[in-house]
Write a protein that holds these residues in place. Structure first.
Motif, PDB file in Angstrom:
ATOM      1  N   ILE A   5       0.824  -0.933   0.203  1.00 49.26           N
ATOM      2  CA  ILE A   5      -0.050  -0.349   0.567  1.00 49.26           C
ATOM      3  C   ILE A   5       1.091   0.866  -0.180  1.00 49.26           C
ATOM      4  O   ILE A   5       0.622   2.059  -0.969  1.00 49.26           O
ATOM      5  CB  ILE A   5      -0.944  -0.089   1.807  1.00 49.26           C
ATOM      6  CG1 ILE A   5      -1.881  -1.188   1.510  1.00 49.26           C
ATOM      7  CG2 ILE A   5      -2.015   1.552   1.257  1.00 49.26           C
ATOM      8  CD1 ILE A   5      -2.328  -1.423   2.252  1.00 49.26           C
ATOM      9  N   VAL A   6       1.944   1.383   1.058  1.00 49.92           N
ATOM     10  CA  VAL A   6       3.177   2.454   1.485  1.00 49.92           C
ATOM     11  C   VAL A   6       3.423   2.662   0.019  1.00 49.92           C
ATOM     12  O   VAL A   6       3.399   4.063  -0.616  1.00 49.92           O
ATOM     13  CB  VAL A   6       3.923   2.440   2.223  1.00 49.92           C
ATOM     14  CG1 VAL A   6       4.600   3.623   2.316  1.00 49.92           C
ATOM     15  CG2 VAL A   6       3.253   2.424   3.690  1.00 49.92           C
ATOM     16  N   LEU A   7       4.572   1.331  -1.008  1.00 49.75           N
ATOM     17  CA  LEU A   7       4.624   2.010  -2.029  1.00 49.75           C
ATOM     18  C   LEU A   7       3.835   2.259  -3.256  1.00 49.75           C
ATOM     19  O   LEU A   7       4.487   2.966  -4.133  1.00 49.75           O
ATOM     20  CB  LEU A   7       5.633   0.076  -2.716  1.00 49.75           C
ATOM     21  CG  LEU A   7       6.400   0.357  -1.789  1.00 49.75           C
ATOM     22  CD1 LEU A   7       6.785  -1.761  -1.792  1.00 49.75           C
ATOM     23  CD2 LEU A   7       8.028   0.808  -1.899  1.00 49.75           C
ATOM     24  N   GLY A   8       3.134   1.177  -3.093  1.00 46.92           N
ATOM     25  CA  GLY A   8       1.697   2.005  -4.677  1.00 46.92           C
ATOM     26  C   GLY A   8       1.219   3.672  -4.301  1.00 46.92           C
ATOM     27  O   GLY A   8       1.182   4.276  -5.076  1.00 46.92           O
ATOM     28  N   ILE A 154       3.400  20.781  13.792  1.00 50.90           N
ATOM     29  CA  ILE A 154       2.437  20.379  14.553  1.00 50.90           C
ATOM     30  C   ILE A 154       1.474  18.959  14.186  1.00 50.90           C
ATOM     31  O   ILE A 154       0.563  18.743  14.564  1.00 50.90           O
ATOM     32  CB  ILE A 154       0.821  21.629  13.518  1.00 50.90           C
ATOM     33  CG1 ILE A 154       1.509  23.039  14.645  1.00 50.90           C
ATOM     34  CG2 ILE A 154      -0.447  21.513  13.935  1.00 50.90           C
ATOM     35  CD1 ILE A 154       1.056  24.827  13.958  1.00 50.90           C
ATOM     36  N   VAL A 155       1.826  18.824  12.659  1.00 50.70           N
ATOM     37  CA  VAL A 155       1.647  17.842  11.921  1.00 50.70           C
ATOM     38  C   VAL A 155       2.304  16.709  12.359  1.00 50.70           C
ATOM     39  O   VAL A 155       1.513  15.381  12.642  1.00 50.70           O
ATOM     40  CB  VAL A 155       1.770  18.068  10.526  1.00 50.70           C
ATOM     41  CG1 VAL A 155       0.578  16.972  10.219  1.00 50.70           C
ATOM     42  CG2 VAL A 155       0.711  18.837   9.737  1.00 50.70           C
ATOM     43  N   TYR A 156       3.339  16.946  12.342  1.00 51.53           N
ATOM     44  CA  TYR A 156       4.595  15.898  13.345  1.00 51.53           C
ATOM     45  C   TYR A 156       3.237  15.469  14.969  1.00 51.53           C
ATOM     46  O   TYR A 156       3.477  14.404  14.816  1.00 51.53           O
ATOM     47  CB  TYR A 156       5.513  16.951  13.616  1.00 51.53           C
ATOM     48  CG  TYR A 156       6.526  14.883  14.443  1.00 51.53           C
ATOM     49  CD1 TYR A 156       7.032  14.598  13.103  1.00 51.53           C
ATOM     50  CD2 TYR A 156       6.048  14.954  15.095  1.00 51.53           C
ATOM     51  CE1 TYR A 156       7.868  12.916  13.828  1.00 51.53           C
ATOM     52  CE2 TYR A 156       7.432  13.721  16.304  1.00 51.53           C
ATOM     53  CZ  TYR A 156       8.016  12.881  15.265  1.00 51.53           C
ATOM     54  OH  TYR A 156       8.396  11.704  15.551  1.00 51.53           O
ATOM     55  N   ALA A 157       3.657  16.554  15.768  1.00 51.54           N
ATOM     56  CA  ALA A 157       2.827  16.422  16.986  1.00 51.54           C
ATOM     57  C   ALA A 157       1.306  15.777  16.884  1.00 51.54           C
ATOM     58  O   ALA A 157       0.940  14.875  18.081  1.00 51.54           O
ATOM     59  CB  ALA A 157       2.940  17.444  17.767  1.00 51.54           C
ATOM     60  N   ILE A 288      -5.770   3.666   5.578  1.00 51.04           N
ATOM     61  CA  ILE A 288      -4.234   3.236   5.695  1.00 51.04           C
ATOM     62  C   ILE A 288      -3.771   3.246   6.868  1.00 51.04           C
ATOM     63  O   ILE A 288      -2.918   2.017   6.683  1.00 51.04           O
ATOM     64  CB  ILE A 288      -3.577   4.153   4.398  1.00 51.04           C
ATOM     65  CG1 ILE A 288      -4.022   4.086   2.768  1.00 51.04           C
ATOM     66  CG2 ILE A 288      -1.708   3.000   4.360  1.00 51.04           C
ATOM     67  CD1 ILE A 288      -2.922   5.112   2.686  1.00 51.04           C
ATOM     68  N   THR A 289      -3.027   4.176   7.833  1.00 53.22           N
ATOM     69  CA  THR A 289      -2.736   3.239   9.271  1.00 53.22           C
ATOM     70  C   THR A 289      -3.716   2.272   9.501  1.00 53.22           C
ATOM     71  O   THR A 289      -3.381   2.039  10.752  1.00 53.22           O
ATOM     72  CB  THR A 289      -2.809   5.198  10.597  1.00 53.22           C
ATOM     73  OG1 THR A 289      -2.919   5.854   9.370  1.00 53.22           O
ATOM     74  CG2 THR A 289      -2.280   4.251  11.611  1.00 53.22           C
ATOM     75  N   LEU A 339       3.937   8.255   7.435  1.00 57.34           N
ATOM     76  CA  LEU A 339       5.652   7.701   8.582  1.00 57.34           C
ATOM     77  C   LEU A 339       5.996   7.803  10.385  1.00 57.34           C
ATOM     78  O   LEU A 339       6.236   6.871  10.650  1.00 57.34           O
ATOM     79  CB  LEU A 339       7.473   8.211   7.206  1.00 57.34           C
ATOM     80  CG  LEU A 339       7.349   7.474   5.733  1.00 57.34           C
ATOM     81  CD1 LEU A 339       8.572   8.220   5.744  1.00 57.34           C
ATOM     82  CD2 LEU A 339       7.181   6.093   5.964  1.00 57.34           C
ATOM     83  N   VAL A 340       5.326   8.757   9.984  1.00 62.93           N
ATOM     84  CA  VAL A 340       5.597   9.120  11.874  1.00 62.93           C
ATOM     85  C   VAL A 340       4.298   8.061  12.492  1.00 62.93           C
ATOM     86  O   VAL A 340       5.060   7.652  14.007  1.00 62.93           O
ATOM     87  CB  VAL A 340       4.520  10.018  11.947  1.00 62.93           C
ATOM     88  CG1 VAL A 340       4.285  10.840  13.693  1.00 62.93           C
ATOM     89  CG2 VAL A 340       5.486  11.737  11.171  1.00 62.93           C
ATOM     90  N   PRO A 341       3.159   7.691  12.584  1.00 57.26           N
ATOM     91  CA  PRO A 341       2.298   6.213  12.823  1.00 57.26           C
ATOM     92  C   PRO A 341       3.544   5.245  12.612  1.00 57.26           C
ATOM     93  O   PRO A 341       3.425   4.408  13.875  1.00 57.26           O
ATOM     94  CB  PRO A 341       1.148   6.603  12.538  1.00 57.26           C
ATOM     95  CG  PRO A 341       1.393   7.403  11.912  1.00 57.26           C
ATOM     96  CD  PRO A 341       2.195   8.414  11.144  1.00 57.26           C
TER      97      PRO A 341
END
Length: 426
Positions: A5-8, A154-157, A288-289, A339-341
């Protein structure tokens, strides 16, 4: 399945499809292949974006657009010019200081790149060759997501969860941001001396600095109030972002008087489009997560990495290499959301300070905004200045190399990142 999924998704994004659309296609295909009920999609998407902290993103974007339209860039340039004085590479120094000042009110590299390119490149081109002038602006604009307030942080946190605070991550970027800005200025002086470019600017005068400082004081108070309030606990990041919008409106209408009612629809639309893209990414990424969680991908990845190394520094190096590659091909917001999760929980298992890992993660992807072939800041600057991408990249490599050097310092010496937030109680 999760890896496919990630590669696609990354393949679709690299083929030129809009990031949010590519994310949506990947999510729908994944649901169809795995046989998961499609009725869960609206609920999960709505739950992902129905977040009070997430509201700070559109507010900060709107505040940045308002401040740029209100004419604060010109005031910051005048103040920087008075501070720099008459030195070799002086106009480049003015650009860097202006970029740092603008970063403290916008928090985004793309809007900063557009504003600085339009205003400063014509003047810079009279002193330096045009590709180098464009590269200076691109490097200065890239300070936007490093110095607080930062939309990227903010997005990362948000994606990392409760283990990382927005205020702490903001403070983690202050010292490295100052090091990068100072390094850029030294690099510009060295290049200007090597190429024999003329000394520029007016002689330094304390009187001129005080005049410009008094004229720009109302602008400089904004980051003090907003960031200071967030760090001090007076209000949340979302409340601080809303205060920034009100403050920006007051400056534009009452102080600089360059903002008019006719400007507001365009400003709101631009901020709304950018915010909608981020929101769509987060909504589709929630599906996706979920599939990654069902597929136990985080656990599998953790086992794989721990089999490779138990050394936190080696793990940080592996992540830096992964993000270097990802940053060249993928838009940064999509990379955070994907990628953060996956990587943040693994970093905690290695015993790495969450603020340290978070800032290194952000800085790595911020540098990716300057690296081809998908360097969004390069595209913006190239489009505004009409400098061919090949020439712009050639002139930007010294700045990119310096940022990677600072990244390495932050990895090997965590105190550069963590000392200030820890001193403030984070």
């Amino acid at each position: 399945m999760s890896a496919a999924i990630v590669l696609g998704f990354m393949l679709l994004a690299c083929l030129g499809l809009p990031i949010a659309f590519a994310m949506g296609v990947a999510a729908m295909v994944a649901l169809w292949v795995t046989g998961v009920d499609f009725s869960m999609v609206p609920q999960r998407m709505m739950h992902a974006v129905n977040s009070f902290p997430l509201m700070s993103i559109p507010f900060f974007m709107l505040a940045g657009e308002l401040m740029i339209k209100a004419g604060i860039v010109e005031r910051l340039i005048s103040l920087a010019n008075s501070v720099v004085g008459r030195v070799r590479g002086g106009m480049a120094h003015v650009t860097m200081l202006s970029g740092a000042g603008l970063a403290t009110v916008s928090g985004a590299a793309v809007s900063d790149a557009s504003a600085l390119s339009a205003i400063l490149v014509p003047s810079l081109s009279k002193i330096y060759d045009r590709p180098f002038a464009a590269a200076i602006v691109a490097a200065a604009a890239n300070l936007g997501p490093i110095l607080p307030p930062s939309g990227a942080m903010i997005v990362y946190a948000f994606m990392a969860g409760s283990s990382v605070s927005v205020g702490g991550l903001f403070m983690a970027g202050v010292v490295p941001g100052i090091i990068i800005c100072g390094g850029f200025m030294l690099l510009c002086s060295w290049i200007a001396g090597r190429r024999g470019w003329a000394v520029t600017g007016d002689p330094f005068s304390v009187k001129n600095v005080l005049v410009e400082l008094r004229r720009s004081l109302v602008v400089l108070l904004m980051p003090v109030i907003v960031i200071g309030g967030i760090v001090g606990g007076a209000f949340t990041a979302t409340e601080g972002a809303a205060i920034a919008v009100v403050y920006s409106l007051a400056i534009g209408f009452l102080i600089t008087r360059k903002l008019s009612l006719s400007d507001l629809p365009g400003i709101v639309v631009r901020a709304g489009i950018t915010s909608a893209v981020v929101g769509a990414l987060i909504a589709f990424a929630s599906i996706i997560t979920y599939l990654m969680t069902v597929d136990l991908l985080p656990q599998q990845l953790s086992v794989f990495l721990r089999a490779m190394t138990t050394d936190p520094l080696v793990f940080m190096g592996l992540v830096a290499v992964i993000l270097f590659i990802v940053g060249m091909f993928l838009e940064s917001n999509a990379a955070y959301i994907m990628l953060v999760p996956l990587l943040h929980p693994i970093a905690l298992q290695y015993g790495i300070d969450p603020l340290h890992f978070g800032f290194v993660f952000v800085l790595n992807l911020v540098i990716g905004m300057l690296t081809p072939p998908v360097g969004v800041v390069l595209f913006v600057v190239s489009g505004v200045t009409q400098v061919p991408m090949r020439e712009l990249v050639k002139s930007a490599w010294p700045f990119i190399t310096l940022m990677y050097a600072v990244l390495a310092l932050c990895i090997f010496f965590p105190a550069i990142v963590t000392t200030l937030p820890r001193a403030l109680g984070y």
